[in-house]
Design a protein around this motif. Sequence first.
Motif, PDB file in Angstrom:
ATOM      1  N   ALA A  50       0.831  -1.206   0.000  1.00 14.55           N
ATOM      2  CA  ALA A  50       0.000   0.000   0.000  1.00 14.55           C
ATOM      3  C   ALA A  50       0.868   1.259   0.000  1.00 14.55           C
ATOM      4  O   ALA A  50       0.542   2.246  -0.680  1.00 14.55           O
ATOM      5  N   GLY A  51       1.969   1.217   0.744  1.00 16.86           N
ATOM      6  CA  GLY A  51       2.866   2.365   0.783  1.00 16.86           C
ATOM      7  C   GLY A  51       3.505   2.647  -0.564  1.00 16.86           C
ATOM      8  O   GLY A  51       3.595   3.805  -0.990  1.00 16.86           O
ATOM      9  N   ILE A  52       3.958   1.582  -1.236  1.00 17.24           N
ATOM     10  CA  ILE A  52       4.541   1.759  -2.573  1.00 17.24           C
ATOM     11  C   ILE A  52       3.500   2.365  -3.514  1.00 17.24           C
ATOM     12  O   ILE A  52       3.787   3.285  -4.280  1.00 17.24           O
ATOM     13  N   GLY A  53       2.278   1.844  -3.451  1.00 15.73           N
ATOM     14  CA  GLY A  53       1.210   2.362  -4.303  1.00 15.73           C
ATOM     15  C   GLY A  53       0.901   3.818  -4.014  1.00 15.73           C
ATOM     16  O   GLY A  53       0.753   4.633  -4.942  1.00 15.73           O
ATOM     17  N   ALA A  54       0.835   4.168  -2.730  1.00 17.90           N
ATOM     18  CA  ALA A  54       0.507   5.544  -2.351  1.00 17.90           C
ATOM     19  C   ALA A  54       1.608   6.512  -2.764  1.00 17.90           C
ATOM     20  O   ALA A  54       1.338   7.565  -3.360  1.00 17.90           O
ATOM     21  N   VAL A  55       2.846   6.149  -2.460  1.00 20.54           N
ATOM     22  CA  VAL A  55       3.964   7.037  -2.800  1.00 20.54           C
ATOM     23  C   VAL A  55       4.119   7.145  -4.318  1.00 20.54           C
ATOM     24  O   VAL A  55       4.282   8.245  -4.856  1.00 20.54           O
ATOM     25  N   GLY A  56       4.043   6.020  -5.010  1.00 17.86           N
ATOM     26  CA  GLY A  56       4.182   6.038  -6.470  1.00 17.86           C
ATOM     27  C   GLY A  56       3.102   6.864  -7.136  1.00 17.86           C
ATOM     28  O   GLY A  56       3.388   7.666  -8.042  1.00 17.86           O
ATOM     29  N   ALA A  57       1.873   6.694  -6.702  1.00 20.90           N
ATOM     30  CA  ALA A  57       0.774   7.461  -7.294  1.00 20.90           C
ATOM     31  C   ALA A  57       0.906   8.947  -6.976  1.00 20.90           C
ATOM     32  O   ALA A  57       0.652   9.798  -7.835  1.00 20.90           O
ATOM     33  N   ALA A  58       1.347   9.260  -5.764  1.00 18.56           N
ATOM     34  CA  ALA A  58       1.505  10.670  -5.388  1.00 18.56           C
ATOM     35  C   ALA A  58       2.639  11.332  -6.175  1.00 18.56           C
ATOM     36  O   ALA A  58       2.545  12.506  -6.534  1.00 18.56           O
ATOM     37  N   LEU A  59       3.714  10.569  -6.442  1.00 26.12           N
ATOM     38  CA  LEU A  59       4.837  11.133  -7.199  1.00 26.12           C
ATOM     39  C   LEU A  59       4.543  11.225  -8.691  1.00 26.12           C
ATOM     40  O   LEU A  59       5.006  12.149  -9.365  1.00 26.12           O
ATOM     41  N   LEU A  60       3.791  10.271  -9.225  1.00 31.92           N
ATOM     42  CA  LEU A  60       3.513  10.267 -10.661  1.00 31.92           C
ATOM     43  C   LEU A  60       2.214  10.977 -11.035  1.00 31.92           C
ATOM     44  O   LEU A  60       2.003  11.283 -12.211  1.00 31.92           O
ATOM     45  N   GLY A  61       1.353  11.231 -10.055  1.00 29.78           N
ATOM     46  CA  GLY A  61       0.120  11.963 -10.331  1.00 29.78           C
ATOM     47  C   GLY A  61       0.364  13.303 -11.005  1.00 29.78           C
ATOM     48  O   GLY A  61      -0.295  13.634 -12.002  1.00 29.78           O
ATOM     49  N   PRO A  62       1.317  14.098 -10.513  1.00 24.88           N
ATOM     50  CA  PRO A  62       1.599  15.379 -11.185  1.00 24.88           C
ATOM     51  C   PRO A  62       2.162  15.215 -12.599  1.00 24.88           C
ATOM     52  O   PRO A  62       2.022  16.112 -13.424  1.00 24.88           O
ATOM     53  N   VAL A  63       2.783  14.083 -12.885  1.00 19.30           N
ATOM     54  CA  VAL A  63       3.345  13.849 -14.213  1.00 19.30           C
ATOM     55  C   VAL A  63       2.236  13.576 -15.226  1.00 19.30           C
ATOM     56  O   VAL A  63       2.258  14.083 -16.351  1.00 19.30           O
ATOM     57  N   PHE A  64       1.240  12.784 -14.823  1.00 22.47           N
ATOM     58  CA  PHE A  64       0.196  12.349 -15.755  1.00 22.47           C
ATOM     59  C   PHE A  64      -1.103  13.145 -15.648  1.00 22.47           C
ATOM     60  O   PHE A  64      -1.890  13.168 -16.591  1.00 22.47           O
TER      61      PHE A  64
END
Length: 135
Positions: A72-86
Amino acid sequence: MSDTHRNSARSWLMLLLAGGFEVGYALSVGGSDGFTRLTWSLVAVVFFLLTLYALSVALRTIDVGIGYAVWAGIGAVGAALLGPVFFDETLTPARAVWLGVIVAGLVWLKLADSPQNPQEPADGPQGAQGVVARS
């Protein structure tokens, strides 16, 4: 390298893969616009199935609580970091700090997943009748 150590390493690699699939799932759900865009929706379903499979394989040897928290942590951090990109999202300095706290917690969880008695054989101590003793 012992089989137990090798299996543990494989499980953690599978958990990292599951986390990557979870990031893909989260981002594709965001792109699906409430599952109204067919292509993004199909991609979301594929990532969902991949993440569940990889997570279930990893949880064969990793404790559920630890594995789920890392996933869940990997998913949350990854989505938060890549959300601004996409997408049209922002990553503020305060959010970045708290994401760093999550990453530090994930690293500590991994470090805490070490065998309690590494000298013990993989099967554990044997009882008087050849049955594995449980403590």
